[in-house]
Design a protein around this motif. Structure first.
Motif, PDB file in Angstrom:
ATOM      1  N   GLY A 105      -7.830  17.741  34.060  1.00 27.20           N
ATOM      2  CA  GLY A 105      -8.078  18.495  32.833  1.00 27.20           C
ATOM      3  C   GLY A 105      -9.512  18.982  32.755  1.00 27.20           C
ATOM      4  N   GLY A 106     -10.444  18.114  33.147  1.00 22.54           N
ATOM      5  CA  GLY A 106     -11.854  18.505  33.161  1.00 22.54           C
ATOM      6  C   GLY A 106     -12.123  19.630  34.148  1.00 22.54           C
ATOM      7  N   ILE A 107     -11.471  19.574  35.306  1.00 25.41           N
ATOM      8  CA  ILE A 107     -11.618  20.654  36.288  1.00 25.41           C
ATOM      9  C   ILE A 107     -11.094  21.960  35.707  1.00 25.41           C
ATOM     10  CG2 ILE A 107     -10.779  21.501  38.520  1.00 25.41           C
ATOM     11  CD1 ILE A 107     -10.916  18.534  39.485  1.00 25.41           C
ATOM     12  N   GLY A 108      -9.971  21.886  34.993  1.00 22.09           N
ATOM     13  CA  GLY A 108      -9.423  23.087  34.354  1.00 22.09           C
ATOM     14  C   GLY A 108     -10.404  23.698  33.373  1.00 22.09           C
ATOM     15  N   ILE A 109     -11.015  22.882  32.530  1.00 17.28           N
ATOM     16  CA  ILE A 109     -11.981  23.385  31.550  1.00 17.28           C
ATOM     17  C   ILE A 109     -13.216  23.933  32.257  1.00 17.28           C
ATOM     18  CG2 ILE A 109     -13.430  22.771  29.564  1.00 17.28           C
ATOM     19  CD1 ILE A 109     -10.294  22.822  29.086  1.00 17.28           C
ATOM     20  N   PHE A 110     -13.673  23.256  33.311  1.00 16.99           N
ATOM     21  CA  PHE A 110     -14.812  23.746  34.092  1.00 16.99           C
ATOM     22  C   PHE A 110     -14.501  25.126  34.671  1.00 16.99           C
ATOM     23  CE2 PHE A 110     -17.379  24.239  37.886  1.00 16.99           C
ATOM     24  CZ  PHE A 110     -18.626  23.799  37.478  1.00 16.99           C
ATOM     25  N   LEU A 111     -13.282  25.302  35.193  1.00 18.37           N
ATOM     26  CA  LEU A 111     -12.902  26.584  35.802  1.00 18.37           C
ATOM     27  C   LEU A 111     -12.766  27.712  34.782  1.00 18.37           C
ATOM     28  CD1 LEU A 111     -10.369  25.396  38.521  1.00 18.37           C
ATOM     29  CD2 LEU A 111     -12.709  26.240  38.851  1.00 18.37           C
ATOM     30  N   VAL A 112     -12.551  27.373  33.518  1.00 22.22           N
ATOM     31  CA  VAL A 112     -12.564  28.405  32.480  1.00 22.22           C
ATOM     32  C   VAL A 112     -13.920  29.112  32.488  1.00 22.22           C
ATOM     33  CG1 VAL A 112     -12.575  28.776  29.967  1.00 22.22           C
ATOM     34  CG2 VAL A 112     -10.809  27.354  31.009  1.00 22.22           C
ATOM     35  N   GLY A 113     -14.986  28.339  32.667  1.00 26.35           N
ATOM     36  CA  GLY A 113     -16.320  28.926  32.771  1.00 26.35           C
ATOM     37  C   GLY A 113     -16.515  29.713  34.043  1.00 26.35           C
ATOM     38  N   VAL A 114     -15.943  29.239  35.134  1.00 22.87           N
ATOM     39  CA  VAL A 114     -16.053  29.952  36.412  1.00 22.87           C
ATOM     40  C   VAL A 114     -15.363  31.313  36.323  1.00 22.87           C
ATOM     41  CG1 VAL A 114     -15.380  29.920  38.851  1.00 22.87           C
ATOM     42  CG2 VAL A 114     -16.255  27.831  37.766  1.00 22.87           C
ATOM     43  N   PHE A 115     -14.187  31.342  35.722  1.00 25.24           N
ATOM     44  CA  PHE A 115     -13.404  32.577  35.589  1.00 25.24           C
ATOM     45  C   PHE A 115     -13.566  33.177  34.189  1.00 25.24           C
ATOM     46  CE2 PHE A 115     -11.033  30.007  38.758  1.00 25.24           C
ATOM     47  CZ  PHE A 115     -11.268  30.818  39.853  1.00 25.24           C
ATOM     48  N   SER A 116     -14.783  33.200  33.688  1.00 22.26           N
ATOM     49  CA  SER A 116     -15.037  33.633  32.314  1.00 22.26           C
ATOM     50  C   SER A 116     -14.867  35.135  32.103  1.00 22.26           C
ATOM     51  CB  SER A 116     -16.449  33.227  31.899  1.00 22.26           C
ATOM     52  OG  SER A 116     -17.390  33.886  32.724  1.00 22.26           O
ATOM     53  N   ASP A 117     -15.047  35.915  33.134  1.00 27.97           N
ATOM     54  CA  ASP A 117     -14.951  37.378  33.004  1.00 27.97           C
ATOM     55  C   ASP A 117     -13.499  37.816  33.194  1.00 27.97           C
ATOM     56  OD1 ASP A 117     -15.731  39.971  32.646  1.00 27.97           O
ATOM     57  OD2 ASP A 117     -16.636  40.203  34.629  1.00 27.97           O
ATOM     58  N   PHE A 118     -12.624  37.270  32.348  1.00 25.08           N
ATOM     59  CA  PHE A 118     -11.183  37.428  32.543  1.00 25.08           C
ATOM     60  C   PHE A 118     -10.654  38.839  32.299  1.00 25.08           C
ATOM     61  CE2 PHE A 118     -11.703  36.217  28.161  1.00 25.08           C
ATOM     62  CZ  PHE A 118     -10.763  36.959  27.472  1.00 25.08           C
ATOM     63  N   LYS A 119     -11.460  39.703  31.726  1.00 28.83           N
ATOM     64  CA  LYS A 119     -11.000  41.075  31.508  1.00 28.83           C
ATOM     65  C   LYS A 119     -11.297  41.981  32.706  1.00 28.83           C
ATOM     66  CE  LYS A 119     -11.359  40.901  26.484  1.00 28.83           C
ATOM     67  NZ  LYS A 119     -11.977  41.486  25.279  1.00 28.83           N
ATOM     68  N   ARG A 120     -11.987  41.440  33.709  1.00 26.85           N
ATOM     69  CA  ARG A 120     -12.392  42.262  34.851  1.00 26.85           C
ATOM     70  C   ARG A 120     -11.202  42.681  35.711  1.00 26.85           C
ATOM     71  NH1 ARG A 120     -16.200  40.211  39.485  1.00 26.85           N
ATOM     72  NH2 ARG A 120     -16.756  38.802  37.818  1.00 26.85           N
ATOM     73  N   ASN A 121     -10.348  41.718  36.074  1.00 30.33           N
ATOM     74  CA  ASN A 121      -9.173  42.077  36.880  1.00 30.33           C
ATOM     75  C   ASN A 121      -8.071  41.033  36.685  1.00 30.33           C
ATOM     76  OD1 ASN A 121      -9.420  39.928  38.860  1.00 30.33           O
ATOM     77  ND2 ASN A 121     -11.108  41.085  39.776  1.00 30.33           N
TER      78      ASN A 121
END
Length: 166
Positions: free
Chosen positions: A77-93
């Motif tokens: 779950g923590g990895i999932g939340i961390f990856l939300v920050g990694v993939f923060s520019d979700f409107k790009r593609n």
């Protein structure tokens, strides 16, 4: 280790509260917490990512130390939340959007299920599920309210467990 876990959870929770309070004060309630990232300008452009990384790392640390052996439900779950920050520019593609959504939904789902599968507390898992349904069913800004509800309940539950079982 208890002090490390509680301090990291407290730091992450305060970071999230300060971030959300600032966003609401300046830009109002957005469609989602992630959408608020698009309203940030320099020098604050990375604040959303940093807050998600801090929250994710605090949850991962909790998963590592909350029990005698690592709790992979909480760590996942923590990895999932961390990856939300990694993939923060979700409107790009489309790829980043899918990765962002899978990370967010997966992170919250794993954390919600961890209360039952890791700690044997089906009641809290049911409370999280019911409140998530209520938040999405009755709120004007459904995703925003769902995310706030889930984040608050996850942090409260982890604080409680860290305090009682460590």
């Amino acid at each position: 280790m208890k002090v490390l876990v509680i301090a990291s959870l407290f730091t992450a929770f305060i970071a999230l509260v300060v971030y959300l309070t600032s966003i609401i004060a300046v830009h109002g309630i957005r469609k989602s917490i992630s959408d608020s990232n698009y309203f940030l300008r320099k020098p604050y452009k990375l604040v959303f990512e940093i807050v998600m990384w801090v929250c994710g790392l605090a949850i991962i640390i909790t998963g590592i130390f909350i029990k005698e052996s690592a709790d992979w439900w909480v760590i996942g779950g923590g990895i999932g939340i961390f990856l939300v920050g990694v993939f923060s520019d979700f409107k790009r593609n489309l790829f980043i959007r899918i990765a962002h959504y899978v990370s967010a939904i997966g992170g919250f789902a794993l954390l919600g299920l961890s209360y039952y599968f890791s700690f044997g507390n089906i009641e809290y898992t049911i409370i999280i599920a019911i409140s998530a349904l209520i938040a999405t069913g009755f709120a004007d800004k459904r995703i925003w309210c769902l995310e706030l509800t889930m984040a608050a309940e996850i942090f409260v539950g982890l604080f409680y467990l860290a305090h009682t079982i460590m």
